[in-house]
Motif scaffolding. Structure first.
Motif: not given
Length: 74
Positions: A25-30
């Motif tokens: 989840k942390k690596q997903q783009p905004q």
């Protein structure tokens, strides 16, 4: 005894799974909503800083005005 080991193994597996999900989840783009919220936060912080600066200037001007008034009285 087997029951306790099963609980411990399950807990460890749950912690590892949560860690993996967090990393993914942390690596997903905004999303666009996140970007807008970031812009709002930055604008709000800048507005607060400008307001504090104006407040400090008004206090300084007030101090100078009172000194000038005292000088006129003397």
């Amino acid at each position: 005894m087997k029951n306790k080991i099963g609980i411990i193994v399950g807990a460890v597996a749950g912690v590892v799974a949560c860690g993996v999900v967090y990393m993914v989840k942390k690596q997903q783009p905004q999303t666009p909503f996140d970007e807008v919220n970031d812009i709002r936060t930055r604008y709000s912080d800048r507005l607060d800083a400008e307001t504090e600066l104006e407040e400090n200037n008004m206090i300084s001007e007030g101090g100078v005005s009172s000194l000038q008034y005292e000088e006129k009285i003397k």
